[in-house]
Design a protein around this motif. Sequence first.
Motif: not given
Length: 181
Positions: A9-11, A79-82, A154-156, A179-181
């Motif tokens: 779960s990483e891009m 990018l995923d949910d962002h 890192e999506k997780r 950074y935390k998103l």
Amino acid sequence: MADNQRGVSEMKILIVSDSHGLEDELHTLSQRHQDADIMIHCGDSELASHHPVLTGYKVVAGNCDVPSAGFPNNLVIDLDDHKIFVTHGHLYNVKMTEMNLLYKAEEAGAKIVCFGHTHLAGSGQANGCVWINPGSIRLPRGRREATYAIATWEKRVQTLTVNFYDVSGRAVEALTASYKL
């Protein structure tokens, strides 16, 4: 977006800007980072949009790019949910402040913004938005090293880690941030 080919779960996002006509270096970066899921060029490539070294890069127009190159001024990448907002920065007065750019990113619904123009490598977070300027791989300012960035999402754990490198691939540890998103 589903997990990528690495099965995690990483891009990885390769971010470069202000290459000002360099070709070999752009090719080298795309070859060195073949594991990048997204490759972004934040403008001032000074190359035609169909130039082979830009294959695979998502490119925006910089103030030194000719209008006939056909690059958009801005891009929004999912990018995923962002969302990632990409621009060169000259249209948002980034040499004076990042606030105009952050407001535009907010309007676009983006939590990450990538830009160039200043040739100053760095990243930061304001109002829940992470901004990344990879510096310049041709004409750096504020540092000796010509730089680019690799952002790892890192999506997780909902964390974006930004690492900077010089064009030879050596890490510029002083610029690393998470950074935390």
